[in-house]
Design an enzyme around this catalytic site. Sequence first.
Site, PDB file in Angstrom:
ATOM      1  N   ASP A   9      14.095  -0.196   2.752  1.00  0.00           N
ATOM      2  CA  ASP A   9      13.960   0.291   4.136  1.00  0.00           C
ATOM      3  C   ASP A   9      12.849  -0.506   4.828  1.00  0.00           C
ATOM      4  OD1 ASP A   9      11.811   3.246   3.699  1.00  0.00           O
ATOM      5  OD2 ASP A   9      11.891   1.368   2.582  1.00  0.00           O
ATOM      6  N   ASP A  14       7.528  -3.065   1.423  1.00  0.00           N
ATOM      7  CA  ASP A  14       8.830  -3.569   0.967  1.00  0.00           C
ATOM      8  C   ASP A  14       8.849  -5.090   1.065  1.00  0.00           C
ATOM      9  OD1 ASP A  14       9.180  -0.896   2.534  1.00  0.00           O
ATOM     10  OD2 ASP A  14      10.974  -0.966   1.288  1.00  0.00           O
TER      11      ASP A  14
HETATM   12  O1  RIB Z   1       6.159   6.524  -0.466  1.00  0.00           O
HETATM   13  C1  RIB Z   1       6.138   5.122  -0.391  1.00  0.00           C
HETATM   14  C2  RIB Z   1       7.507   4.600  -0.121  1.00  0.00           C
HETATM   15  O2  RIB Z   1       7.977   5.055   1.134  1.00  0.00           O
HETATM   16  C3  RIB Z   1       7.525   3.062  -0.013  1.00  0.00           C
HETATM   17  O3  RIB Z   1       8.770   2.604  -0.427  1.00  0.00           O
HETATM   18  C4  RIB Z   1       7.346   2.830   1.443  1.00  0.00           C
HETATM   19  O4  RIB Z   1       7.886   1.580   1.861  1.00  0.00           O
HETATM   20  C5  RIB Z   1       8.170   3.952   2.022  1.00  0.00           C
HETATM   21  O5  RIB Z   1       9.537   3.548   1.984  1.00  0.00           O
HETATM   22 CA    CA Z   2      10.068   1.201   1.074  1.00  0.00          CA
END
Ligand code: RIB
Ligand code: CA
Length: 320
Positions: A9, A14
Site C-alpha cells: 500500500d 513500503d
Molecule cells: O503498521 C505498519 C504498517 O502499516 C506498514 O506496512 C505501513 O506501511 C502501514 O501500511
Molecule cells: Ca505498508
Amino acid sequence: MRRFIVDTDTASDDAAALMIAALSEEIDLLGVTIVAGNVGLKQATDNALMTLEVCGSDAPVYLGAKRPLFRERHETISVHGKDGMGDCDIIHPKRSPEEKRAVEFILEQVERYPNEVELVVLGPATNIALAILTDREIMSKVKHIWSMGTPGFGFGNATPVSEFNVFIDAEAYALMLDLEIPVTIAGFDLCAGNIGLDRYELSYLAHGSKPAQFLEQATSKLLQFNLDTRGVHMVDLPDAIAMAAAVWPEFVQDKVACHCHCCTEPGHAYGQVIFYQKGRTYEAMPEISRFNAQVIKKVDEKLFTERFMDLLMEEGGKEA
Ligand code: RIB
Ligand code: CA
C-alpha cells in the site's frame, strides 16, 4: 534467484522495502501488486512505480483492491504525508500499471512457478485473500508468505491491540492465516527498538545515490511525525524490516511457531491477532491443531543498518 511478488500500500516504509527487493541481485522481482491502505490505490500505484523507477527496476505493477473485503475504506491519518511519500512532489512516474489486475497476476505467476513464488505482504491482505477466494488450490502452491502485520509481542498502532495492516482488513488477514503454507510474521514491535534510520543515516542518504535521496525525501513527513509525537529524530521502517527478514535470513535471530488467531468480530478487539505459542499450554486451547505462522521475536539491528545503507548507497541501483 528467488522469485518475489511484493504486495504493498506504498508509503515511505513500503518504498524502503521495495528498494531492498529491487536492488538485491539475488531477488527476481516478478511484479508489484497494489492495495489501498496508507493511501488510495492510484497514489499507492504511482508511489510504487516511482520507487521502482529511481531504483532502475522495470518490474511490472498491477492494480489490486481499492477497499477491504467487507468494511468501508478507512481514511487514514497518514503519518507519511498526504501522498504517502513526504509530500515533496517527487512522484512523477514515467510508467503506468499493467492492464491485468493484481489477483490475476498473482495466480498466473504461482501457477507458472509452483512452490517457488514468495509473497511479501506489506499492506492490508485484501489482494491475497481475494486470490485465495478465487483459487485456493493455486494459492496453496505459494512457497512462503512474509507478512508485515500484527503488533508482534508489543502494542498495536491502530488500536492498543491491533496493527494497521490487520486493522484495515482483519477478515483478509484471517483468510491468509488459514492458507496452509509457510507464513512468517514481522510484527510492529520489531521497529520499536533502535532499528530504522537516525539523523546521521538520513543526512548520509540525502547526499547519496538517487534511491537514497529519494527515500530521504519520502520519509521526511514520517520523521516530522516522530519528532512531534515521540521527540525522536528517526524513521521507523516496519515494511523494510519485514523485507529484510525475507531477503536476509541471518537478520532473523529468534522466532517462534504460533497458532495465530485473528479476531474479526466487530468491537475493540477487531484486528487483534492472538499468538498461541508452541511449547506453552493454554487452558483455552489445550490441543493446538496447527501452527500457522512463525512470529519473529528478535532481529539483528546492526546487520539491517549495514546492509540497508550499503544497498542504498551503491550508485544508481540495478540497470533496468
Ligand atoms: O503498521 C505498519 C504498517 O502499516 C506498514 O506496512 C505501513 O506501511 C502501514 O501500511
Ligand atoms: Ca505498508
